[in-house]
Design an enzyme around this catalytic site. Sequence first.
Site, PDB file in Angstrom:
ATOM      1  N   GLY A   1       0.959  -1.245   0.069  1.00 12.64           N
ATOM      2  CA  GLY A   1       0.061   0.016  -0.121  1.00 12.64           C
ATOM      3  C   GLY A   1       0.937   1.156   0.025  1.00 12.64           C
TER       4      GLY A   1
ATOM      5  N   GLY B   1       1.261   5.050   1.721  1.00  6.50           N
ATOM      6  CA  GLY B   1       0.753   5.833   2.836  1.00  6.50           C
ATOM      7  C   GLY B   1       1.333   7.216   2.890  1.00  6.50           C
ATOM      8  CB  ALA B   2       0.526  10.214   4.630  1.00  4.29           C
TER       9      ALA B   2
ATOM     10  N   GLY C   1       5.242   6.878   3.032  1.00  4.16           N
ATOM     11  CA  GLY C   1       6.178   5.914   2.401  1.00  4.16           C
ATOM     12  C   GLY C   1       5.231   4.948   1.666  1.00  4.16           C
TER      13      GLY C   1
ATOM     14  CB  VAL D   1       4.090  -0.607   3.049  1.00  6.36           C
ATOM     15  CG1 VAL D   1       4.588  -1.930   3.676  1.00  6.36           C
ATOM     16  CG2 VAL D   1       4.229   0.501   3.680  1.00  6.36           C
TER      17      VAL D   1
ATOM     18  CG  ASP E   1      -1.323   8.639  11.948  1.00  2.53           C
ATOM     19  OD1 ASP E   1      -2.659   9.222  11.980  1.00  2.53           O
ATOM     20  OD2 ASP E   1      -0.902   8.428  10.791  1.00  2.53           O
TER      21      ASP E   1
END
Length: 369
Positions: free
Chosen positions: A56, A58-59, A61, A63, A183
């Site tokens: 996926g 993400g904000a 990085g 993965v 977070d």
Amino acid sequence: MMPSHIAAKNSSLSLPPNTSVPCANTQQNMPPASINNPFLMFQPNTKSYEDMTLIGNGAYGTVYKAKDLANNGQFVALKKVRVPLGEDGVPVNAVREIALLKQLTSFEHPNVVRLLDICQGRKLENERQMLLYLVFEHVDQDLSTYLEKCPSPGLGPERIKDITYQLLNGLDFLHFNRVLHRDLKPQNILISNQGIVKLADFGLARLYTSNVTLTSVVVTLWYRPPEVLMAQPYGTAVDVWSCGCILAELYRRKPLFPGENEVDQLAKIFEVVGSPSQSDWPLDVSLPWTTFKFYKGVPFRDVVPEICSDGADLLKKMVCYDPVQRISCAAAMKHPYFRDFEMNPPSCIKDTLQNNTQHPKASRFYKIS
């Protein structure tokens, strides 16, 4: 932007399949000095990872799921992050926080995802950036996916209690070592097929001290506490609030405070927990107290009908408007809601207690010096 651990469909990989990433491996047990001199953590090594597929974006990085060639091809989660380069190279603060996470990993806490390796990638001279690959243990799914897969009517009360206890256990360990996650949300909590819960995605994590200035742009909106929404000073209580929102969501199977923007988020919070009095309203907030209707609040068992009375009391203490009055993780774990867990903790915590008999609290282990 897609959360880090949610599978992406029809996404193009920035790294092709069967790519091999050489690695600069870190020491297994980093000395405390590496926090002050974070570049000590890079050690030349021939280890590499390959056969990467996208998990996926993400904000903070991208993965990938990859094979660790040095460990019989076991799967790992490899997170590619871009680090800005200054005149003196990699910013010390960026690498220091990675070093902190590596040191936390050395304690092998059962409820914190392990950072196994750090790989230095190529420099992007035109963009004045450098690629870093953070290699984490691979865990089967995130909590959001786990809830989606759970058949109706949802998780049983004992399973919810088990997940929440493990979540608090991991947070207590972080807070004891002055680390704020900042977070917490279901997408950043991993859960294995064996039911072991692990805190993950430390892109916003920060070492907390009394004189540090912390940004207010933290925590995903639905899990953001009032003090952050109103740009007030904050500490470890921000994570407790997020954890309380997740506890309610485990029962409801939908978010507790699904606001559309920051003002709407505050209104949804006040509707449930009650509005603060005008005298308790911060003076330096751009929104005046009169912006909002005055709400008396509602009983939490009306909002989460499936929760027991002890659970409702704990939830009330976790999503308390005043962060000073908000319950701590350590106190929450001793709440009557977890009465049975004092004598019979979850298996992953019980195993750790047995393996660390010199440390009476599995939630904390050692304090970082």
